[in-house]
Design a protein around this motif. Structure first.
Motif, PDB file in Angstrom:
ATOM      1  N   GLN A  89       0.776  -1.197   0.104  1.00 59.88           N
ATOM      2  CA  GLN A  89       0.079   0.011   0.048  1.00 59.88           C
ATOM      3  C   GLN A  89       0.999   1.270   0.053  1.00 59.88           C
ATOM      4  O   GLN A  89       0.241   2.312  -0.107  1.00 59.88           O
ATOM      5  CB  GLN A  89      -0.991   0.157   1.244  1.00 59.88           C
ATOM      6  CG  GLN A  89      -1.904  -1.252   1.419  1.00 59.88           C
ATOM      7  CD  GLN A  89      -2.810  -1.197   0.033  1.00 59.88           C
ATOM      8  OE1 GLN A  89      -3.357  -0.152  -0.370  1.00 59.88           O
ATOM      9  NE2 GLN A  89      -3.052  -2.483  -0.447  1.00 59.88           N
ATOM     10  N   LEU A  90       2.052   1.018   0.132  1.00 61.43           N
ATOM     11  CA  LEU A  90       3.157   2.028   0.094  1.00 61.43           C
ATOM     12  C   LEU A  90       2.989   3.249  -1.017  1.00 61.43           C
ATOM     13  O   LEU A  90       2.959   2.809  -2.068  1.00 61.43           O
ATOM     14  CB  LEU A  90       4.405   1.987   0.044  1.00 61.43           C
ATOM     15  CG  LEU A  90       5.548   2.868   0.530  1.00 61.43           C
ATOM     16  CD1 LEU A  90       5.361   3.396   1.915  1.00 61.43           C
ATOM     17  CD2 LEU A  90       6.873   2.409   0.536  1.00 61.43           C
ATOM     18  N   GLU A  91       2.647   4.341  -1.036  1.00 63.53           N
ATOM     19  CA  GLU A  91       2.535   5.368  -1.832  1.00 63.53           C
ATOM     20  C   GLU A  91       3.726   6.554  -2.065  1.00 63.53           C
ATOM     21  O   GLU A  91       4.042   7.069  -2.967  1.00 63.53           O
ATOM     22  CB  GLU A  91       1.199   6.432  -1.682  1.00 63.53           C
ATOM     23  CG  GLU A  91      -0.074   5.356  -1.886  1.00 63.53           C
ATOM     24  CD  GLU A  91      -1.227   6.093  -1.383  1.00 63.53           C
ATOM     25  OE1 GLU A  91      -1.186   7.150  -0.974  1.00 63.53           O
ATOM     26  OE2 GLU A  91      -2.332   5.572  -1.401  1.00 63.53           O
ATOM     27  N   VAL A  92       4.468   6.717  -0.752  1.00 63.71           N
ATOM     28  CA  VAL A  92       5.537   7.604  -0.900  1.00 63.71           C
ATOM     29  C   VAL A  92       6.455   7.135  -0.002  1.00 63.71           C
ATOM     30  O   VAL A  92       6.438   6.762   1.206  1.00 63.71           O
ATOM     31  CB  VAL A  92       4.902   9.029  -0.284  1.00 63.71           C
ATOM     32  CG1 VAL A  92       6.032  10.115  -0.063  1.00 63.71           C
ATOM     33  CG2 VAL A  92       3.567   9.574  -0.788  1.00 63.71           C
ATOM     34  N   ARG A 119      10.074  -0.270  -7.224  1.00 66.71           N
ATOM     35  CA  ARG A 119       8.989   0.455  -7.897  1.00 66.71           C
ATOM     36  C   ARG A 119       8.310  -0.562  -8.697  1.00 66.71           C
ATOM     37  O   ARG A 119       6.938  -0.558  -8.761  1.00 66.71           O
ATOM     38  CB  ARG A 119       9.452   1.431  -8.985  1.00 66.71           C
ATOM     39  CG  ARG A 119       9.901   2.964  -8.374  1.00 66.71           C
ATOM     40  CD  ARG A 119      10.431   3.815  -9.309  1.00 66.71           C
ATOM     41  NE  ARG A 119      10.391   5.110  -8.880  1.00 66.71           N
ATOM     42  CZ  ARG A 119       9.571   6.117  -8.872  1.00 66.71           C
ATOM     43  NH1 ARG A 119       8.438   5.977  -9.368  1.00 66.71           N
ATOM     44  NH2 ARG A 119       9.930   7.541  -8.370  1.00 66.71           N
ATOM     45  N   LYS A 120       9.025  -1.523  -9.282  1.00 69.80           N
ATOM     46  CA  LYS A 120       8.279  -2.570 -10.048  1.00 69.80           C
ATOM     47  C   LYS A 120       7.541  -3.507  -9.207  1.00 69.80           C
ATOM     48  O   LYS A 120       6.283  -4.043  -9.454  1.00 69.80           O
ATOM     49  CB  LYS A 120       9.194  -3.335 -10.724  1.00 69.80           C
ATOM     50  CG  LYS A 120      10.128  -2.657 -11.800  1.00 69.80           C
ATOM     51  CD  LYS A 120      11.240  -3.658 -12.552  1.00 69.80           C
ATOM     52  CE  LYS A 120      11.679  -2.900 -13.462  1.00 69.80           C
ATOM     53  NZ  LYS A 120      12.867  -3.443 -14.097  1.00 69.80           N
ATOM     54  N   SER A 121       7.757  -3.654  -7.660  1.00 69.36           N
ATOM     55  CA  SER A 121       7.173  -4.478  -7.012  1.00 69.36           C
ATOM     56  C   SER A 121       5.968  -3.937  -6.314  1.00 69.36           C
ATOM     57  O   SER A 121       4.885  -4.528  -5.871  1.00 69.36           O
ATOM     58  CB  SER A 121       8.377  -5.059  -5.966  1.00 69.36           C
ATOM     59  OG  SER A 121       9.172  -5.579  -6.308  1.00 69.36           O
ATOM     60  N   LEU A 122       6.140  -2.317  -6.373  1.00 71.27           N
ATOM     61  CA  LEU A 122       4.820  -1.745  -5.569  1.00 71.27           C
ATOM     62  C   LEU A 122       4.125  -0.868  -6.670  1.00 71.27           C
ATOM     63  O   LEU A 122       4.571   0.299  -6.749  1.00 71.27           O
ATOM     64  CB  LEU A 122       5.596  -0.772  -4.451  1.00 71.27           C
ATOM     65  CG  LEU A 122       6.284  -1.662  -3.273  1.00 71.27           C
ATOM     66  CD1 LEU A 122       6.783  -0.774  -2.286  1.00 71.27           C
ATOM     67  CD2 LEU A 122       5.798  -2.789  -2.638  1.00 71.27           C
ATOM     68  N   PRO A 123       3.078  -1.655  -6.964  1.00 68.71           N
ATOM     69  CA  PRO A 123       2.290  -0.519  -7.911  1.00 68.71           C
ATOM     70  C   PRO A 123       1.785   0.649  -7.551  1.00 68.71           C
ATOM     71  O   PRO A 123       1.374   1.608  -8.321  1.00 68.71           O
ATOM     72  CB  PRO A 123       1.206  -1.585  -8.571  1.00 68.71           C
ATOM     73  CG  PRO A 123       0.887  -2.587  -7.348  1.00 68.71           C
ATOM     74  CD  PRO A 123       2.235  -2.757  -6.721  1.00 68.71           C
ATOM     75  N   ASN A 124       1.607   0.714  -6.183  1.00 69.63           N
ATOM     76  CA  ASN A 124       0.762   2.073  -5.742  1.00 69.63           C
ATOM     77  C   ASN A 124       1.996   3.266  -5.187  1.00 69.63           C
ATOM     78  O   ASN A 124       1.680   4.280  -4.991  1.00 69.63           O
ATOM     79  CB  ASN A 124       0.065   1.712  -4.519  1.00 69.63           C
ATOM     80  CG  ASN A 124      -1.189   0.794  -4.563  1.00 69.63           C
ATOM     81  OD1 ASN A 124      -1.784   0.927  -5.651  1.00 69.63           O
ATOM     82  ND2 ASN A 124      -1.233  -0.019  -3.859  1.00 69.63           N
ATOM     83  N   LEU A 125       3.145   2.803  -5.317  1.00 67.28           N
ATOM     84  CA  LEU A 125       4.307   3.785  -5.212  1.00 67.28           C
ATOM     85  C   LEU A 125       4.346   4.710  -6.464  1.00 67.28           C
ATOM     86  O   LEU A 125       4.926   4.744  -7.300  1.00 67.28           O
ATOM     87  CB  LEU A 125       5.588   2.954  -5.073  1.00 67.28           C
ATOM     88  CG  LEU A 125       6.781   3.832  -4.440  1.00 67.28           C
ATOM     89  CD1 LEU A 125       6.598   4.305  -3.076  1.00 67.28           C
ATOM     90  CD2 LEU A 125       8.125   2.930  -4.515  1.00 67.28           C
TER      91      LEU A 125
END
Length: 419
Positions: free
Chosen positions: A285-288, A404-410
């Motif tokens: 869920q990480l965005e920032v 970045r590739k692993s976390l789509p919400n980043l």
């Protein structure tokens, strides 16, 4: 033949209201309100002390109705049966909310004492009717309680402590805050935002943070906290924002953060590397993500981090790259430098001509659009924004690229490279 007076007395109909039945029903209402306090079924259950006040009001109203019932019965000479059993039930009905109220008063006294202790230690407290003015993951709060009720019962009876700031305050003398003192925090089970910036706190003190299931924001500015202390944060399942300014935290400690599944914003002021950041793959869920490294961030660096999100405008026709960077640096009050040696390796001059017409985009997007066609890129360093080759940036931030590739919400990554 039997006379009417000789017939046995008939039982009371099931639908007829009697004092006994009324009191038993009142007991059921009290049990229902107690259950709602436990499980939070209604909006008023979120208000500290309101459920017990509602229960007391219901009991007082019920007693008044019984007295009115008695008065009407006497006035119209009707039968009013109030037995010893009725008296016992009425005593129980009154005793339950009174005992509940006494317990709440004891909790209120304890919370008031804990608030006073923490304020004397340099803390700042906000209750749950107060709205946190900064951009926050703590939701906007409800309207405050009636003033007359606050004066009568006190703010600590009606409100929970939800925001607590513990950091050095130069305007008032602070006594040292030990790890044992953090046990006071357990008196605030509804805490949602905590800033803990005290140099005395160690890994041992973070044990007291384990049970804050409602905590959504946590900022630790504790130089003595190490990787071992972060294991106590695993149970903070509702955490949305986490800031770590812990001198002893390294890449190993970041492994403990992977259990924070609801985390949206992570800010690091620790000795972590690009390789350590790459291991945060469970934070779906990480965005920032912001990482300043082990370097103490300066005012200029903070300003440049914010400037990357500011809107900019560009209208350049065959303008040298160095002039474009000078303009953007002056416009955004940011230090933007060009790595001349790296540019020479890829045979790109600082005087390469730039033609671009854009407005309404952020500075980071503008830099990317300008530099990408020439095989260049930018990165943040303690000395400001550096323009260099894409090869160097890819090497320094390889772990972040994998993340970045692993976390789509980043959506936003700001990593200060100690370069």
């Amino acid at each position: 033949m039997m006379n009417d007076s000789d017939t046995p007395k008939s039982r009371c109909r099931w639908y007829r209201l009697t004092v006994d039945r009324f009191l038993v029903g009142l007991l059921g209402v009290e049990a229902f309100l107690l259950a709602s306090e436990r499980f939070g079924w209604f909006a008023f259950n979120e208000r500290r002390g309101w459920t017990v006040l509602i229960t007391l009001s219901v009991v007082c109203l019920a007693v008044l109705l019984i007295l009115l019932w008695l008065a009407v019965s006497l006035l119209f000479r009707r039968r009013f049966q109030f037995s010893i059993r009725s008296l016992c039930v009425l005593t129980l009905v009154v005793a339950i909310p009174c005992s509940w109220f006494a317990v709440k008063m004891q909790q209120t006294k304890r919370q008031r004492e804990m608030v006073t202790t923490l304020v004397r230690a340099g803390g700042r407290v906000r209750y749950d009717h107060m709205y946190f003015s900064q951009e926050s993951y703590v939701p906007k709060k409800r309207m405050p309680n009636p003033l007359w009720l606050v004066k009568l019962l006190g703010i600590d009876f009606l409100d929970n402590v939800t925001i607590l700031h513990l950091y050095p305050n130069s305007s008032a003398p602070n006594r040292p805050l030990s790890d044992a003192d953090l046990a006071y925090l357990e008196s605030f089970p509804h805490l949602e935002s905590l800033i803990l910036s005290r140099k005395e706190v160690t890994d041992v003190g973070l044990v007291h943070l384990r049970n804050f299931s409602r905590l959504k924001e946590l900022s630790l500015g504790t130089p003595k906290v190490t990787d071992r202390g972060l294991k106590h944060l695993k149970s903070l399942e509702q955490l949305r924002y986490l800031e770590l300014g812990c001198g002893g935290v390294t890449d190993r400690g970041l492994v403990h953060l992977n259990s924070l599944k609801e985390l949206r914003h992570l800010r690091l002021h620790c000795a972590v590397t690009d390789q350590g950041l790459a291991e945060l793959t469970s934070l779906t869920q990480l965005e920032v993500l912001e990482s300043y490294g082990a370097t103490t961030p300066t005012v200029e660096l903070h300003r440049e981090m914010r400037a990357l999100d500011d809107p900019t405008q560009m209208d350049f026709i065959e303008t040298p790259l160095r002039d474009v960077m000078d303009f953007l640096g002056e416009f955004h009050r940011a230090r933007i430098t060009v790595d001349q040696e790296a540019l020479r390796v890829v045979d790109v001059s600082r005087d390469v001509q730039i033609t671009i017409h854009r407005k309404g985009i952020t500075l980071d997007m503008a830099l990317t659009e300008i530099l990408t066609p020439h095989g260049l890129a930018w990165m943040i360093t303690p000395d400001g924004i550096v323009i260099t080759t894409k090869e160097i940036v890819d090497k320094e931030l390889a772990g972040v690229a994998r993340l970045r590739k692993s976390l789509p919400n980043l959506k936003k990554v700001r990593v200060c490279v100690d370069w």
